[in-house]
Every structure is written in structure tokens, then in C-alpha cells.
Design a protein around this motif. Structure first.
Motif, PDB file in Angstrom:
ATOM      1  N   ALA A  14     -35.161  -6.171 -16.521  1.00 15.57           N
ATOM      2  CA  ALA A  14     -35.736  -7.525 -16.653  1.00 15.57           C
ATOM      3  C   ALA A  14     -34.637  -8.582 -16.701  1.00 15.57           C
ATOM      4  CB  ALA A  14     -36.600  -7.605 -17.905  1.00 15.57           C
ATOM      5  N   CYS A  15     -33.503  -8.250 -17.321  1.00 18.47           N
ATOM      6  CA  CYS A  15     -32.416  -9.222 -17.491  1.00 18.47           C
ATOM      7  C   CYS A  15     -31.549  -9.349 -16.243  1.00 18.47           C
ATOM      8  CB  CYS A  15     -31.566  -8.821 -18.691  1.00 18.47           C
ATOM      9  SG  CYS A  15     -30.224  -9.972 -19.083  1.00 18.47           S
ATOM     10  N   TYR A  16     -31.205  -8.217 -15.593  1.00 17.81           N
ATOM     11  CA  TYR A  16     -30.232  -8.216 -14.499  1.00 17.81           C
ATOM     12  C   TYR A  16     -30.864  -8.067 -13.117  1.00 17.81           C
ATOM     13  CZ  TYR A  16     -26.415  -8.036 -17.866  1.00 17.81           C
ATOM     14  OH  TYR A  16     -25.536  -8.329 -18.859  1.00 17.81           O
ATOM     15  N   GLY A  17     -32.177  -7.809 -13.082  1.00 21.90           N
ATOM     16  CA  GLY A  17     -32.857  -7.721 -11.791  1.00 21.90           C
ATOM     17  C   GLY A  17     -32.555  -6.449 -11.021  1.00 21.90           C
ATOM     18  N   MET A  18     -31.949  -5.474 -11.649  1.00 24.44           N
ATOM     19  CA  MET A  18     -31.692  -4.174 -11.012  1.00 24.44           C
ATOM     20  C   MET A  18     -31.542  -3.122 -12.094  1.00 24.44           C
ATOM     21  SD  MET A  18     -27.687  -4.426  -9.770  1.00 24.44           S
ATOM     22  CE  MET A  18     -27.953  -5.903  -8.796  1.00 24.44           C
ATOM     23  N   SER A  19     -31.670  -1.864 -11.694  1.00 23.28           N
ATOM     24  CA  SER A  19     -31.564  -0.783 -12.665  1.00 23.28           C
ATOM     25  C   SER A  19     -30.129  -0.648 -13.148  1.00 23.28           C
ATOM     26  CB  SER A  19     -32.017   0.540 -12.037  1.00 23.28           C
ATOM     27  OG  SER A  19     -31.072   0.953 -11.055  1.00 23.28           O
ATOM     28  N   MET A  20     -29.946   0.059 -14.255  1.00 19.59           N
ATOM     29  CA  MET A  20     -28.614   0.288 -14.807  1.00 19.59           C
ATOM     30  C   MET A  20     -27.766   1.098 -13.816  1.00 19.59           C
ATOM     31  SD  MET A  20     -29.789   1.138 -18.734  1.00 19.59           S
ATOM     32  CE  MET A  20     -28.152   1.411 -19.370  1.00 19.59           C
ATOM     33  N   ARG A  21     -28.381   2.077 -13.181  1.00 18.54           N
ATOM     34  CA  ARG A  21     -27.662   2.906 -12.221  1.00 18.54           C
ATOM     35  C   ARG A  21     -27.178   2.070 -11.028  1.00 18.54           C
ATOM     36  NH1 ARG A  21     -27.739   8.244 -12.250  1.00 18.54           N
ATOM     37  NH2 ARG A  21     -29.624   8.233 -13.542  1.00 18.54           N
ATOM     38  N   ALA A  22     -28.066   1.198 -10.517  1.00 21.68           N
ATOM     39  CA  ALA A  22     -27.691   0.360  -9.373  1.00 21.68           C
ATOM     40  C   ALA A  22     -26.627  -0.653  -9.762  1.00 21.68           C
ATOM     41  CB  ALA A  22     -28.937  -0.358  -8.833  1.00 21.68           C
ATOM     42  N   TRP A  23     -26.746  -1.200 -10.985  1.00 25.05           N
ATOM     43  CA  TRP A  23     -25.757  -2.186 -11.445  1.00 25.05           C
ATOM     44  C   TRP A  23     -24.381  -1.535 -11.566  1.00 25.05           C
ATOM     45  CZ3 TRP A  23     -22.134  -3.724 -14.919  1.00 25.05           C
ATOM     46  CH2 TRP A  23     -21.870  -5.076 -15.015  1.00 25.05           C
ATOM     47  N   ARG A  24     -24.352  -0.304 -12.106  1.00 33.78           N
ATOM     48  CA  ARG A  24     -23.072   0.408 -12.234  1.00 33.78           C
ATOM     49  C   ARG A  24     -22.469   0.662 -10.858  1.00 33.78           C
ATOM     50  NH1 ARG A  24     -22.621   5.621 -15.950  1.00 33.78           N
ATOM     51  NH2 ARG A  24     -21.239   4.355 -17.236  1.00 33.78           N
ATOM     52  N   ARG A  25     -23.290   1.041  -9.895  1.00 33.90           N
ATOM     53  CA  ARG A  25     -22.807   1.321  -8.551  1.00 33.90           C
ATOM     54  C   ARG A  25     -22.145   0.088  -7.937  1.00 33.90           C
ATOM     55  NH1 ARG A  25     -27.380   2.651  -6.366  1.00 33.90           N
ATOM     56  NH2 ARG A  25     -27.736   0.578  -5.520  1.00 33.90           N
ATOM     57  N   ASP A  26     -22.739  -1.088  -8.175  1.00 33.83           N
ATOM     58  CA  ASP A  26     -22.222  -2.319  -7.576  1.00 33.83           C
ATOM     59  C   ASP A  26     -21.038  -2.902  -8.347  1.00 33.83           C
ATOM     60  OD1 ASP A  26     -24.208  -2.044  -5.730  1.00 33.83           O
ATOM     61  OD2 ASP A  26     -25.475  -3.670  -6.521  1.00 33.83           O
ATOM     62  N   HIS A  27     -20.883  -2.565  -9.651  1.00 30.30           N
ATOM     63  CA  HIS A  27     -19.882  -3.247 -10.467  1.00 30.30           C
ATOM     64  C   HIS A  27     -18.849  -2.323 -11.093  1.00 30.30           C
ATOM     65  CE1 HIS A  27     -23.318  -6.043 -10.350  1.00 30.30           C
ATOM     66  NE2 HIS A  27     -22.405  -7.011 -10.484  1.00 30.30           N
ATOM     67  N   HIS A  28     -18.976  -1.044 -10.908  1.00 29.29           N
ATOM     68  CA  HIS A  28     -18.067  -0.110 -11.605  1.00 29.29           C
ATOM     69  C   HIS A  28     -16.615  -0.369 -11.196  1.00 29.29           C
ATOM     70  CE1 HIS A  28     -16.100   3.749 -12.660  1.00 29.29           C
ATOM     71  NE2 HIS A  28     -16.965   3.729 -13.654  1.00 29.29           N
TER      72      HIS A  28
END
Length: 389
Positions: free
Chosen positions: A372-386
Motif C-alpha cells: 500500500a505504501c510503495y506500490g509494489m511487493s517487498m520482493r519486487a522492491w528488493r529486486r529493483d533497489h538491492h
């Protein structure tokens, strides 16, 4: 037959009467003789009532001394609303006084100002004739601020025999002398309106430079001023009901010992424009944000924050919304999710381990909040920002 003598000019008197009436209707079978002020309760009227029989008296507005002395001679039970004073002279039983805990009202006002943050000065404006309740409110206000090591309270002392015009001029000069931002409590609403008028005369911005509160929540006065007046509202209806209950006990002539004075503590604050957002409010936000930042790795709640601030949840959320555009709960959630995002970016820890390290008890709930806060799942966010800095 019960005589009730209450001055009905102000809102407090009408609420006192409502409390007496409600209690009598629900618990007693009294025939009430109502007098709208002490002057109406004359010696002749008292003599007429004595013919048919007078069993008790509830009084908040003093009659003539001759009437008071006659009441003592008759020896009927009396409940005085306010300080017993001369009513107690020569009487050892069948008399009681009930009143607001005025010292606690003063403390309540000081605590409210403290909840708003830091003011450079505090002031108290007593009523013109220095009534006992005004002095007690001043005492409570000063003692509470002394406890929290606030600046000494400056008390306005008007010149004896000053007319309305001179009083306003002196009050304007006194308000101007207070270091700003300043917080001023007036003994009651009518006096608080004098303070607001004097501030306007002196060109003092409210509430930016001056916060003012009164006592009684007389809505006609509070809503008439500009800005509208914040006021402490003693529960005068509860006070009236307490007076009726004490008279019922006196009439029952119970052998159980009774207190000579009963204090009623019920009260609340009705917040209006005279204590709106000020630079002091920003201090609350700073303290709250610092606490949240220091404790965001724990499962803290808004209750923890307001306990740290020592203010009410409602007031804290109000200040947050005014100054920060969000509630405390929203701020906590966002700050904690920032820590989650940081761990996703900087570590290879499994999501379940990240949740546990930050005291998130429900991983699925965490996933939903993050989405709800970042507009993507935790897994997808990690993939894009790790690994990103």
C-alpha cells in the motif's frame, strides 16, 4: 419543601440548576421553591415559606445577612455551593459545602499549555474582585508550572478602582510586556474576553504570539470573541447533582460522618481558536518524531507516543494533522516501513527475518502495508533497489 437559590444569569448557574433538578427528579420527592438570585430570597419570602414549612436549602448566591442569620436560627439542613464561609459560623452539623476543585482547574490549565510545547512566558489574569475560586485557580496554575520547571507565572494586578477603560489599557500594556509566545489563563470566561480585547488593542497576534484560555465554557461568550475562546468546562451539572445528593443525606440525618466540604473534579477542555496552532505546536511534533525515529525498530503504537509526550491522543493527533498533515499512526507506519525498505536494500535477509527483527508480528500484514505504501511487493522492491545507495 426545599428552597434553591441560584444565580441564573450565566451558563454555569443554569447548569447547576439542571443538576439539582435532575437529581431531585430521579431520587427525591421534593417540592422546590426556586429563587433566581440571593436578592429574591428575602426575609419576607422566607417568612412566608416558614408558614408552610421549609425542610432544606441549596444556595449558591448569598442573600441578605438577616436571611442568613434566620436560616441558622431555624437550623434546617443547608448545602452551600461554593465556599461555606460565614454559613459555617456557629453551626456544627446539618451543613455542607460543595464546590469545584478550583486548584485542580488551575493545574488542568497549566497541563494543557504544557502539552502545546514551550512558551517563553506564562500569565494569569484573576477576576477583578479576587474571589476565592480565582485565587485557588491561580495557585493551581502556578504550582503545576513550577513542578515542570516552567518560567515563573506573571500575575496581572489591576489598579484599585480602575474603570473599564483603564483596566483595558493596563491589561494591554501587561500583555505587551510578556515575552512571546506567551500563554495566559484567565480566572473565568468573562475575564478572558477582556484579555482577548486587550490583545487586539495592543496588536498582539493570536494564537501565533499569545494563547488564552478561560473557565466555564460560556458558549455565548466563547463563540462571540475573535478568535473564539478555548475554555475549561467544569461540570456544573454534576456539581448541582452533588449538592442535591448531599442535601438528601443531611435530610436523612444519617449518623455516618459527612465531609464538611465536597470537591467536584469533573471537567473537560473545549478547544477553540484562541489556542490554535502556534510555534509551540511544532515542539510537540519534534518530540514525537524524535521518539518515533528512536523506537521505530520496536512495535510501538500511538499510545506509546502520547505517553512520552504526556498529552491526550486526541490533542496529539490534532497537532500532527495541523503541522504535519498525518496522524501519529500513519507516521509510525511510514517510519517503520522505511526501516523495512532499508533492510531490503542493504541486506539479503529473508523477509520473515526482517519482519522479526523489527517486531512485525504478522508477515502478511507487513506485506500488505508495504504494498500500500510503495506500490509494489517487498520482493519486487528488493529486486529493483538491492545494493543501491
Amino acid at each position: 419543601d426545599i428552597a434553591v437559590v441560584i444565580n441564573l444569569i450565566g451558563a454555569s448557574g443554569r447548569n447547576l440548576l439542571a443538576g439539582v433538578s435532575r437529581y431531585a427528579r430521579e431520587h427525591c420527592h421534593w417540592r422546590i421553591h426556586l429563587f433566581k438570585n440571593g436578592g429574591e430570597f428575602s426575609a419576607k419570602v422566607l417568612a412566608d415559606i416558614e408558614v408552610t414549612g421549609l425542610d432544606g436549602l441549596i444556595i449558591s448566591d448569598d442573600p441578605a445577612p438577616v436571611v442568613r442569620e434566620r436560616i441558622k436560627e431555624i437550623g434546617i439542613p443547608v448545602v452551600v455551593i461554593g465556599m461555606g464561609g460565614v454559613w459555617f459560623d456557629g453551626r456544627l452539623d446539618a451543613i455542607c459545602s460543595v464546590r469545584n476543585d478550583d486548584e485542580d482547574i488551575g493545574r488542568f490549565g497549566a497541563k494543557f499549555f504544557s502539552s502545546l510545547g514551550r512558551f517563553r512566558s506564562y500569565g494569569y489574569v484573576p477576576c477583578l474582585d479576587r474571589r476565592y475560586w480565582s485565587l485557588l485557580r491561580e495557585k493551581g496554575f502556578r504550582s503545576q508550572l513550577r513542578r515542570v520547571k516552567g518560567p515563573d507565572v506573571r500575575v496581572f494586578r489591576h489598579s484599585p478602582d480602575a474603570g473599564a477603560k483603564q483596566d483595558q489599557e493596563e491589561l494591554s500594556a501587561w500583555l505587551t510586556s510578556l515575552p512571546k509566545p506567551a500563554a495566559v489563563m484567565a480566572a473565568y470566561d468573562d475575564r478572558a474576553t477582556n484579555v482577548i480585547e486587550a490583545a487586539a488593542r495592543a496588536g498582539i497576534a493570536m494564537p501565533e504570539s499569545l494563547n488564552v484560555i478561560g473557565v466555564d465554557n460560556d458558549e455565548l461568550l466563547c463563540d462571540f470573541t475573535s478568535p473564539m475562546l478555548t475554555s475549561i468546562m467544569p461540570d456544573h451539572e454534576a456539581l448541582g447533582a452533588c449538592a442535591a445528593a448531599q442535601l438528601e443525606r443531611l435530610l436523612a440525618r444519617t449518623r455516618k460522618p459527612m465531609a464538611r466540604t465536597v470537591l467536584v473534579k469533573e471537567k473537560k477542555l473545549v478547544e477553540r481558536e484562541s489556542t490554535g496552532a502556534t510555534t509551540a505546536s511544532a515542539h510537540i511534533i519534534e518530540r514525537a518524531l524524535a521518539f518515533i525515529a528512536q523506537n521505530a525498530r520496536r512495535d510501538i503504537t500511538p499510545v506509546d507516543v502520547v505517553k512520552h509526550l504526556r498529552i491526550s491522543r486526541r490533542l496529539a493527533d490534532l497537532r500532527f494533522h495541523e503541522q504535519y498533515g498525518a496522524t501519529i499512526a500513519e507516521t509510525i507506519t511510514r517510519t517503520r516501513l522505511e526501516h523495512v525498505a532499508s533492510k531490503l536494500r542493504e541486506t539479503d535477509l529473508p523477509i520473515k527475518r526482517i519482519a522479526g527483527s523489527l517486531e512485525f508480528r504478522n508477515v502478511n500484514s507487513l506485506r500488505n502495508r508495504f504494498l500500500a505504501c510503495y506500490g509494489m511487493s517487498m520482493r519486487a522492491w528488493r529486486r529493483d533497489h538491492h545494493g543501491a545507495k
